[in-house]
Scaffold this motif. Structure first.
Motif, PDB file in Angstrom:
ATOM      1  N   ASP A 116       0.808  -1.213   0.000  1.00  0.00           N
ATOM      2  CA  ASP A 116       0.000   0.000   0.000  1.00  0.00           C
ATOM      3  C   ASP A 116       0.849   1.275   0.000  1.00  0.00           C
ATOM      4  OD1 ASP A 116      -2.516  -1.341   0.112  1.00  0.00           O
ATOM      5  OD2 ASP A 116      -2.139  -1.766   2.233  1.00  0.00           O
ATOM      6  N   ILE A 117       2.137   1.131   0.244  1.00  0.00           N
ATOM      7  CA  ILE A 117       3.040   2.289   0.258  1.00  0.00           C
ATOM      8  C   ILE A 117       3.623   2.457  -1.138  1.00  0.00           C
ATOM      9  CG2 ILE A 117       5.149   3.247   1.251  1.00  0.00           C
ATOM     10  CD1 ILE A 117       4.574   1.619   3.773  1.00  0.00           C
ATOM     11  N   PRO A 118       3.478   3.607  -1.762  1.00  0.00           N
ATOM     12  CA  PRO A 118       3.994   3.786  -3.125  1.00  0.00           C
ATOM     13  C   PRO A 118       5.495   3.522  -3.214  1.00  0.00           C
ATOM     14  CG  PRO A 118       2.555   5.602  -2.514  1.00  0.00           C
ATOM     15  CD  PRO A 118       2.787   4.819  -1.265  1.00  0.00           C
ATOM     16  N   ALA A 119       5.916   2.769  -4.223  1.00  0.00           N
ATOM     17  CA  ALA A 119       7.337   2.516  -4.416  1.00  0.00           C
ATOM     18  C   ALA A 119       8.088   3.796  -4.762  1.00  0.00           C
ATOM     19  CB  ALA A 119       7.535   1.476  -5.517  1.00  0.00           C
ATOM     20  N   THR A 120       7.370   4.812  -5.232  1.00  0.00           N
ATOM     21  CA  THR A 120       7.982   6.086  -5.611  1.00  0.00           C
ATOM     22  C   THR A 120       7.971   7.089  -4.457  1.00  0.00           C
ATOM     23  OG1 THR A 120       5.831   6.827  -6.448  1.00  0.00           O
ATOM     24  CG2 THR A 120       7.357   5.798  -8.033  1.00  0.00           C
ATOM     25  N   LEU A 121       7.684   6.643  -3.254  1.00  0.00           N
ATOM     26  CA  LEU A 121       7.585   7.540  -2.102  1.00  0.00           C
ATOM     27  C   LEU A 121       8.858   8.365  -1.922  1.00  0.00           C
ATOM     28  CD1 LEU A 121       6.198   6.838   1.399  1.00  0.00           C
ATOM     29  CD2 LEU A 121       8.586   7.526   1.203  1.00  0.00           C
ATOM     30  N   ARG A 122       8.685   9.636  -1.585  1.00  0.00           N
ATOM     31  CA  ARG A 122       9.817  10.488  -1.229  1.00  0.00           C
ATOM     32  C   ARG A 122       9.333  11.539  -0.227  1.00  0.00           C
ATOM     33  NH1 ARG A 122       9.865  15.409  -4.070  1.00  0.00           N
ATOM     34  NH2 ARG A 122       8.217  15.539  -5.666  1.00  0.00           N
ATOM     35  N   LEU A 123      10.274  12.029   0.555  1.00  0.00           N
ATOM     36  CA  LEU A 123       9.983  13.080   1.523  1.00  0.00           C
ATOM     37  C   LEU A 123      10.105  14.434   0.835  1.00  0.00           C
ATOM     38  CD1 LEU A 123      12.113  11.669   4.488  1.00  0.00           C
ATOM     39  CD2 LEU A 123       9.660  11.400   4.137  1.00  0.00           C
ATOM     40  N   THR A 124       9.133  15.292   1.049  1.00  0.00           N
ATOM     41  CA  THR A 124       9.164  16.614   0.426  1.00  0.00           C
ATOM     42  C   THR A 124       9.432  17.730   1.438  1.00  0.00           C
ATOM     43  OG1 THR A 124       6.757  16.803   0.652  1.00  0.00           O
ATOM     44  CG2 THR A 124       7.626  15.897  -1.423  1.00  0.00           C
ATOM     45  N   GLU A 125       9.266  17.432   2.718  1.00  0.00           N
ATOM     46  CA  GLU A 125       9.528  18.438   3.749  1.00  0.00           C
ATOM     47  C   GLU A 125       9.798  17.722   5.066  1.00  0.00           C
ATOM     48  OE1 GLU A 125       7.397  22.238   6.058  1.00  0.00           O
ATOM     49  OE2 GLU A 125       6.295  21.104   4.520  1.00  0.00           O
ATOM     50  N   ALA A 126      10.673  18.319   5.883  1.00  0.00           N
ATOM     51  CA  ALA A 126      10.939  17.804   7.229  1.00  0.00           C
ATOM     52  C   ALA A 126      11.216  18.985   8.149  1.00  0.00           C
ATOM     53  CB  ALA A 126      12.125  16.849   7.215  1.00  0.00           C
ATOM     54  N   ARG A 127      10.524  19.020   9.283  1.00  0.00           N
ATOM     55  CA  ARG A 127      10.729  20.099  10.242  1.00  0.00           C
ATOM     56  C   ARG A 127      10.513  19.560  11.653  1.00  0.00           C
ATOM     57  NH1 ARG A 127       5.603  20.731   8.039  1.00  0.00           N
ATOM     58  NH2 ARG A 127       3.903  21.083   9.559  1.00  0.00           N
ATOM     59  N   VAL A 128      10.981  20.312  12.625  1.00  0.00           N
ATOM     60  CA  VAL A 128      10.824  19.935  14.033  1.00  0.00           C
ATOM     61  C   VAL A 128       9.906  20.943  14.703  1.00  0.00           C
ATOM     62  CG1 VAL A 128      11.992  19.622  16.255  1.00  0.00           C
ATOM     63  CG2 VAL A 128      13.072  18.813  14.141  1.00  0.00           C
ATOM     64  N   GLU A 129       8.878  20.430  15.367  1.00  0.00           N
ATOM     65  CA  GLU A 129       7.944  21.269  16.111  1.00  0.00           C
ATOM     66  C   GLU A 129       7.708  20.665  17.484  1.00  0.00           C
ATOM     67  OE1 GLU A 129       4.327  21.679  13.953  1.00  0.00           O
ATOM     68  OE2 GLU A 129       5.217  22.849  12.297  1.00  0.00           O
TER      69      GLU A 129
END
Length: 382
Positions: free
Chosen positions: A54-67
């Motif tokens: 169910d997880i796309p093989a093309t998955l990528r992270l577009t943003e990462a932040r700490v809150e």
């Protein structure tokens, strides 16, 4: 505390900086697979609701932040954000060098020798059933040392089952829910005689072997019959220190074990005496000369050295400085991790009687109970 987050490897992973400057990397697919949102995991039981497909093989992270100490990541092509607690990420971080030494131990475990007699983990049976703090400490000691003693119990047939019910479930075998340990005519097992028994783990011929064993005393007025316990993990460490090749032989080849009852039982297992996980963690120990079948999995070129290591391991186990010896009184019991701690007894005879009852259980129940007690204690502390 989580401080900063930076996308790396073209969005395939994120680099996190924790307090004290510690840095750890996490893959995007790992984060998605372990997301904690209600669409990914059941709020009722925490089980995963999606499969890897169910997880796309093309998955990528577009943003990462700490809150507020949490990692927030956005992912494509799902166009969703996921949040992870910094403490949880630190606890589950996998970006580290694998242990270099084979035979390493989990941090919750500690090996021991005869000196443990001065601090043998002991609890009152009544308190075990009424005081969660007592139960938590005793179960944690079982996890750490693989052995714990109990006192103050009732001298009643079957009382051992009530003890097991405090932390898990009895495992029934061909010996029944529990078994009598006293002399018998035509015994089905040498344990049911007055003979002395060398240090051994129980039922190595089972697959899986019982991971816990409880022995409960009802009578013990005969001369002899003292119990002795030995830490198999410490013995394995000693063998590794003295003879690294011998350690690898006993860990690298399977021994064979067998038990044949009176025509209606034939149990066989094939496992190494010293069991290591693929990453080298020491996770199991099987040793029982009474139940050893002919070894047929060791090449001719290694058989002589294998037997030499086997002999030396037996000598280590029987050396006085390795074991803790005690004699149970009626109403007393002890529990051992049967995948680690060996038990033995001296012979007994003459006037008087010796009557113990034994049963098996499994470590998963004990660890589950302990985890719940620890979580409750942490909640109370907070």
């Amino acid at each position: 505390m989580l401080e900063t987050a930076e996308l790396i490897d073209h969005g395939q992973a994120v680099l996190l900086t924790f307090q004290q400057g510690e840095r750890r990397r996490f893959h995007g697919v790992w984060l998605r697979d372990n997301a904690q949102d209600s669409a990914t995991r059941s709020p009722d039981n925490g089980q995963r609701l999606i499969s890897l497909a169910d997880i796309p093989a093309t998955l990528r992270l577009t943003e990462a932040r700490v809150e507020a100490g949490r990692l927030i990541v956005a992912m494509a092509p799902e166009a969703r954000e996921f949040a992870f607690e910094g403490a949880w990420l630190w606890q589950h971080a996998y970006d580290r060098e694998p242990p270099a030494r084979r035979g390493w131990l989990d941090a919750h475990r500690e090996t021991w020798d005869a000196s443990l007699a001065e601090r043998l983990p002991t609890a009152d049976i009544k308190a075990l059933g009424s005081d969660d703090a007592v139960k938590r400490r005793w179960l944690a000691d079982i996890r750490r040392y693989g052995i714990g003693k109990l006192t103050g119990g009732p001298v009643e047939d079957g009382a051992l089952l009530d003890v097991v019910a405090q932390f898990g479930f009895t495992r029934e075998t061909n010996y029944g829910r529990y078994f009598e340990v006293r002399s018998e005519i035509a015994p089905t097992n040498l344990a049911f005689t007055g003979l002395g028994l060398p240090a051994h783990t129980d039922n190595p011929y089972r697959d899986p072997a019982p991971t816990l064993q409880l022995l409960y005393c009802l009578e013990n007025s005969a001369a002899g019959g003292d119990n002795r316990v030995v830490d198999g993990f410490r013995a394995a460490q000693r063998l590794r220190e003295e003879d690294p090749r011998g350690f690898e032989l006993l860990a690298g080849y399977c021994a064979r074990f067998e038990y044949r009852g009176l025509g209606d039982v034939c149990l066989q297992a094939r496992r190494p005496m010293i069991e290591l996980a693929p990453d080298g963690e020491l996770i199991g120990f099987r040793f029982n000369n009474r139940s050893a079948a002919p070894f047929s999995d060791i090449p001719y070129a290694d058989m002589a050295a294998y037997y030499a290591a086997y002999r030396r391991l037996g000598e280590i186990l029987e050396s006085p400085e390795m074991g803790v010896t005690f004699k149970l009184a009626p109403g007393e019991a002890f529990l051992v991790d049967n995948t680690r701690v060996l038990h033995a007894r001296t012979g007994y005879s003459g006037e008087g009687s010796r009557w113990l009852q034994g049963c098996y259980a499994d470590r998963d129940g004990l660890l589950s109970t302990l985890a719940c007690l620890e979580a409750a204690a942490q909640g109370d502390a907070a």
